[in-house]
Design a protein around this motif. Structure first.
Motif, PDB file in Angstrom:
ATOM      1  N   GLN A 111     -20.795 -31.663 -47.941  1.00  0.00           N
ATOM      2  CA  GLN A 111     -20.999 -31.543 -46.494  1.00  0.00           C
ATOM      3  C   GLN A 111     -20.199 -30.376 -45.925  1.00  0.00           C
ATOM      4  OE1 GLN A 111     -19.921 -35.456 -45.045  1.00  0.00           O
ATOM      5  NE2 GLN A 111     -22.066 -36.135 -45.008  1.00  0.00           N
ATOM      6  N   ARG A 112     -18.961 -30.272 -46.343  1.00  0.00           N
ATOM      7  CA  ARG A 112     -18.109 -29.179 -45.858  1.00  0.00           C
ATOM      8  C   ARG A 112     -18.710 -27.826 -46.244  1.00  0.00           C
ATOM      9  NH1 ARG A 112     -13.429 -31.062 -46.880  1.00  0.00           N
ATOM     10  NH2 ARG A 112     -13.470 -30.636 -49.097  1.00  0.00           N
ATOM     11  N   SER A 113     -19.193 -27.711 -47.461  1.00  0.00           N
ATOM     12  CA  SER A 113     -19.770 -26.446 -47.927  1.00  0.00           C
ATOM     13  C   SER A 113     -21.006 -26.062 -47.117  1.00  0.00           C
ATOM     14  CB  SER A 113     -20.164 -26.549 -49.402  1.00  0.00           C
ATOM     15  OG  SER A 113     -19.021 -26.769 -50.192  1.00  0.00           O
ATOM     16  N   VAL A 114     -21.928 -27.009 -46.938  1.00  0.00           N
ATOM     17  CA  VAL A 114     -23.161 -26.662 -46.225  1.00  0.00           C
ATOM     18  C   VAL A 114     -22.914 -26.399 -44.745  1.00  0.00           C
ATOM     19  CG1 VAL A 114     -24.701 -27.788 -47.865  1.00  0.00           C
ATOM     20  CG2 VAL A 114     -23.858 -29.093 -45.916  1.00  0.00           C
ATOM     21  N   ILE A 115     -22.001 -27.134 -44.141  1.00  0.00           N
ATOM     22  CA  ILE A 115     -21.719 -26.912 -42.711  1.00  0.00           C
ATOM     23  C   ILE A 115     -21.028 -25.567 -42.506  1.00  0.00           C
ATOM     24  CG2 ILE A 115     -19.445 -28.000 -42.366  1.00  0.00           C
ATOM     25  CD1 ILE A 115     -22.333 -28.726 -40.101  1.00  0.00           C
ATOM     26  N   LEU A 116     -20.145 -25.198 -43.419  1.00  0.00           N
ATOM     27  CA  LEU A 116     -19.483 -23.896 -43.310  1.00  0.00           C
ATOM     28  C   LEU A 116     -20.473 -22.759 -43.549  1.00  0.00           C
ATOM     29  CD1 LEU A 116     -16.070 -24.596 -45.094  1.00  0.00           C
ATOM     30  CD2 LEU A 116     -16.465 -24.238 -42.662  1.00  0.00           C
ATOM     31  N   LEU A 117     -21.347 -22.930 -44.529  1.00  0.00           N
ATOM     32  CA  LEU A 117     -22.346 -21.896 -44.790  1.00  0.00           C
ATOM     33  C   LEU A 117     -23.307 -21.736 -43.608  1.00  0.00           C
ATOM     34  CD1 LEU A 117     -23.198 -22.613 -48.539  1.00  0.00           C
ATOM     35  CD2 LEU A 117     -22.079 -20.573 -47.612  1.00  0.00           C
ATOM     36  N   ARG A 118     -23.683 -22.839 -43.001  1.00  0.00           N
ATOM     37  CA  ARG A 118     -24.658 -22.787 -41.905  1.00  0.00           C
ATOM     38  C   ARG A 118     -24.001 -22.339 -40.593  1.00  0.00           C
ATOM     39  NH1 ARG A 118     -29.782 -21.954 -40.423  1.00  0.00           N
ATOM     40  NH2 ARG A 118     -30.241 -23.034 -38.502  1.00  0.00           N
ATOM     41  N   ASP A 119     -22.965 -23.029 -40.155  1.00  0.00           N
ATOM     42  CA  ASP A 119     -22.415 -22.804 -38.815  1.00  0.00           C
ATOM     43  C   ASP A 119     -21.380 -21.688 -38.758  1.00  0.00           C
ATOM     44  OD1 ASP A 119     -24.047 -24.776 -37.853  1.00  0.00           O
ATOM     45  OD2 ASP A 119     -22.541 -26.356 -37.982  1.00  0.00           O
ATOM     46  N   TYR A 120     -20.663 -21.467 -39.831  1.00  0.00           N
ATOM     47  CA  TYR A 120     -19.651 -20.416 -39.804  1.00  0.00           C
ATOM     48  C   TYR A 120     -20.171 -19.092 -40.352  1.00  0.00           C
ATOM     49  CZ  TYR A 120     -15.994 -23.690 -38.477  1.00  0.00           C
ATOM     50  OH  TYR A 120     -15.224 -24.585 -37.792  1.00  0.00           O
ATOM     51  N   GLU A 121     -20.971 -19.162 -41.419  1.00  0.00           N
ATOM     52  CA  GLU A 121     -21.458 -17.948 -42.057  1.00  0.00           C
ATOM     53  C   GLU A 121     -22.849 -17.546 -41.585  1.00  0.00           C
ATOM     54  OE1 GLU A 121     -19.485 -16.122 -43.945  1.00  0.00           O
ATOM     55  OE2 GLU A 121     -17.902 -17.620 -43.752  1.00  0.00           O
ATOM     56  N   GLY A 122     -23.625 -18.492 -41.032  1.00  0.00           N
ATOM     57  CA  GLY A 122     -24.927 -18.163 -40.469  1.00  0.00           C
ATOM     58  C   GLY A 122     -26.065 -18.078 -41.471  1.00  0.00           C
ATOM     59  N   TYR A 123     -25.927 -18.685 -42.626  1.00  0.00           N
ATOM     60  CA  TYR A 123     -27.005 -18.673 -43.609  1.00  0.00           C
ATOM     61  C   TYR A 123     -28.149 -19.589 -43.167  1.00  0.00           C
ATOM     62  CZ  TYR A 123     -24.091 -16.244 -47.023  1.00  0.00           C
ATOM     63  OH  TYR A 123     -23.317 -15.319 -47.677  1.00  0.00           O
ATOM     64  N   ILE A 131     -27.877 -21.258 -52.775  1.00  0.00           N
ATOM     65  CA  ILE A 131     -26.458 -21.138 -53.102  1.00  0.00           C
ATOM     66  C   ILE A 131     -25.911 -22.421 -53.710  1.00  0.00           C
ATOM     67  CG2 ILE A 131     -24.145 -20.864 -52.075  1.00  0.00           C
ATOM     68  CD1 ILE A 131     -25.469 -18.953 -50.018  1.00  0.00           C
ATOM     69  N   THR A 132     -26.314 -23.568 -53.160  1.00  0.00           N
ATOM     70  CA  THR A 132     -25.730 -24.852 -53.574  1.00  0.00           C
ATOM     71  C   THR A 132     -26.559 -25.609 -54.599  1.00  0.00           C
ATOM     72  OG1 THR A 132     -26.809 -25.954 -51.697  1.00  0.00           O
ATOM     73  CG2 THR A 132     -24.543 -25.174 -51.366  1.00  0.00           C
ATOM     74  N   ASP A 133     -27.688 -25.058 -54.987  1.00  0.00           N
ATOM     75  CA  ASP A 133     -28.605 -25.731 -55.924  1.00  0.00           C
ATOM     76  C   ASP A 133     -29.063 -27.090 -55.396  1.00  0.00           C
ATOM     77  OD1 ASP A 133     -28.657 -23.694 -57.821  1.00  0.00           O
ATOM     78  OD2 ASP A 133     -26.807 -24.419 -58.762  1.00  0.00           O
ATOM     79  N   LEU A 134     -29.299 -27.159 -54.090  1.00  0.00           N
ATOM     80  CA  LEU A 134     -29.853 -28.362 -53.465  1.00  0.00           C
ATOM     81  C   LEU A 134     -31.239 -28.010 -52.934  1.00  0.00           C
ATOM     82  CD1 LEU A 134     -26.756 -29.408 -51.315  1.00  0.00           C
ATOM     83  CD2 LEU A 134     -27.521 -30.525 -53.411  1.00  0.00           C
ATOM     84  N   SER A 135     -32.026 -29.028 -52.631  1.00  0.00           N
ATOM     85  CA  SER A 135     -33.306 -28.747 -51.980  1.00  0.00           C
ATOM     86  C   SER A 135     -33.033 -28.474 -50.498  1.00  0.00           C
ATOM     87  CB  SER A 135     -34.268 -29.927 -52.136  1.00  0.00           C
ATOM     88  OG  SER A 135     -33.824 -31.013 -51.339  1.00  0.00           O
ATOM     89  N   GLU A 136     -34.010 -27.837 -49.878  1.00  0.00           N
ATOM     90  CA  GLU A 136     -33.844 -27.500 -48.464  1.00  0.00           C
ATOM     91  C   GLU A 136     -33.718 -28.758 -47.616  1.00  0.00           C
ATOM     92  OE1 GLU A 136     -36.138 -24.702 -45.238  1.00  0.00           O
ATOM     93  OE2 GLU A 136     -36.403 -24.233 -47.359  1.00  0.00           O
ATOM     94  N   SER A 137     -34.466 -29.791 -47.947  1.00  0.00           N
ATOM     95  CA  SER A 137     -34.381 -31.044 -47.182  1.00  0.00           C
ATOM     96  C   SER A 137     -33.021 -31.711 -47.391  1.00  0.00           C
ATOM     97  CB  SER A 137     -35.514 -31.991 -47.547  1.00  0.00           C
ATOM     98  OG  SER A 137     -35.469 -32.307 -48.917  1.00  0.00           O
ATOM     99  N   GLN A 138     -32.451 -31.626 -48.592  1.00  0.00           N
ATOM    100  CA  GLN A 138     -31.112 -32.174 -48.825  1.00  0.00           C
ATOM    101  C   GLN A 138     -30.071 -31.427 -47.987  1.00  0.00           C
ATOM    102  OE1 GLN A 138     -31.105 -31.682 -53.126  1.00  0.00           O
ATOM    103  NE2 GLN A 138     -30.792 -33.892 -53.373  1.00  0.00           N
ATOM    104  N   VAL A 139     -30.221 -30.112 -47.895  1.00  0.00           N
ATOM    105  CA  VAL A 139     -29.303 -29.298 -47.092  1.00  0.00           C
ATOM    106  C   VAL A 139     -29.343 -29.751 -45.640  1.00  0.00           C
ATOM    107  CG1 VAL A 139     -28.886 -26.976 -46.191  1.00  0.00           C
ATOM    108  CG2 VAL A 139     -29.364 -27.302 -48.624  1.00  0.00           C
ATOM    109  N   LYS A 140     -30.545 -29.947 -45.117  1.00  0.00           N
ATOM    110  CA  LYS A 140     -30.687 -30.381 -43.727  1.00  0.00           C
ATOM    111  C   LYS A 140     -30.046 -31.748 -43.506  1.00  0.00           C
ATOM    112  CE  LYS A 140     -34.922 -27.782 -42.881  1.00  0.00           C
ATOM    113  NZ  LYS A 140     -36.366 -27.861 -42.568  1.00  0.00           N
ATOM    114  N   VAL A 141     -30.224 -32.660 -44.456  1.00  0.00           N
ATOM    115  CA  VAL A 141     -29.641 -33.995 -44.330  1.00  0.00           C
ATOM    116  C   VAL A 141     -28.122 -33.915 -44.362  1.00  0.00           C
ATOM    117  CG1 VAL A 141     -29.376 -36.228 -45.502  1.00  0.00           C
ATOM    118  CG2 VAL A 141     -31.647 -35.218 -45.246  1.00  0.00           C
ATOM    119  N   TYR A 142     -27.555 -33.137 -45.292  1.00  0.00           N
ATOM    120  CA  TYR A 142     -26.102 -32.999 -45.371  1.00  0.00           C
ATOM    121  C   TYR A 142     -25.528 -32.376 -44.095  1.00  0.00           C
ATOM    122  CZ  TYR A 142     -25.669 -34.359 -50.279  1.00  0.00           C
ATOM    123  OH  TYR A 142     -25.653 -35.068 -51.465  1.00  0.00           O
TER     124      TYR A 142
END
Length: 161
Positions: A111-123, A131-142
């Motif tokens: 959760q920390r990784s995806v939130i930092l990548l999305r909200d802090y880094e803007g990916y 980057i995280t080897d997750l599906s896009e839907s898993q990323v959204k859920v996390y």
């Protein structure tokens, strides 16, 4: 144009100009000032203005003077209605970054990784998925769960500040 023609122009057109301006701005004093300014401008340009076209010159000058006045007052009103709080800040110390760091530490690693990548880094979600080897839907859920946890931990921003 000579002095007599100027005086005739003033007698013939001053009242009509005053009524024209007064209907537009509905302020007697300002309308009088605009008419006076128009005749002053005519006086300064008396040699260049043809007596046969003086009515057109006076009304055009009065109209443009009125528009200039309206614009000046609009800017003045806008300046007077400025909310000082919009352009100032308090000198108070706020430890919001410390609170955010503490909240982020309470998240799981994913959760920390995806939130930092999305909200802090803007990916984007797709970039985070690669980057995280997750599906896009898993990323959204996390990200959703992480934001929900952060909101619960921090509460409302008003309580922090």
């Amino acid at each position: 144009m000579n002095l007599d023609e100027y005086n005739i122009s003033a007698d013939q057109h001053a009242d009509g100009m005053y009524r024209f301006i007064l209907k537009n701005i509905r302020d007697e004093d300002k309308a009088k000032d605009i008419v006076q300014d128009s005749f002053e401008k005519l006086w300064r340009n008396v040699e260049q203005v043809n007596f046969l076209k003086v009515k057109s010159y006076l009304y055009t000058t009065a109209y443009h003077t009125m528009i200039d006045l309206i614009r000046r007052e609009k800017r003045k009103d806008d300046f007077e209605n400025v909310n000082v709080l919009d352009y100032s800040h308090s000198e108070q110390y706020s430890d919001i970054s410390e609170i955010l760091d503490a909240a982020l530490k309470r998240l799981s690693d994913v959760q920390r990784s995806v939130i930092l990548l999305r909200d802090y880094e803007g990916y984007s979600y797709s970039e985070i998925a690669k980057i995280t080897d997750l599906s896009e839907s898993q990323v959204k859920v996390y990200i959703y769960r992480a934001r929900k946890h952060l909101k619960k931990f921090i509460g409302s921003i008003e309580t922090i500040v």
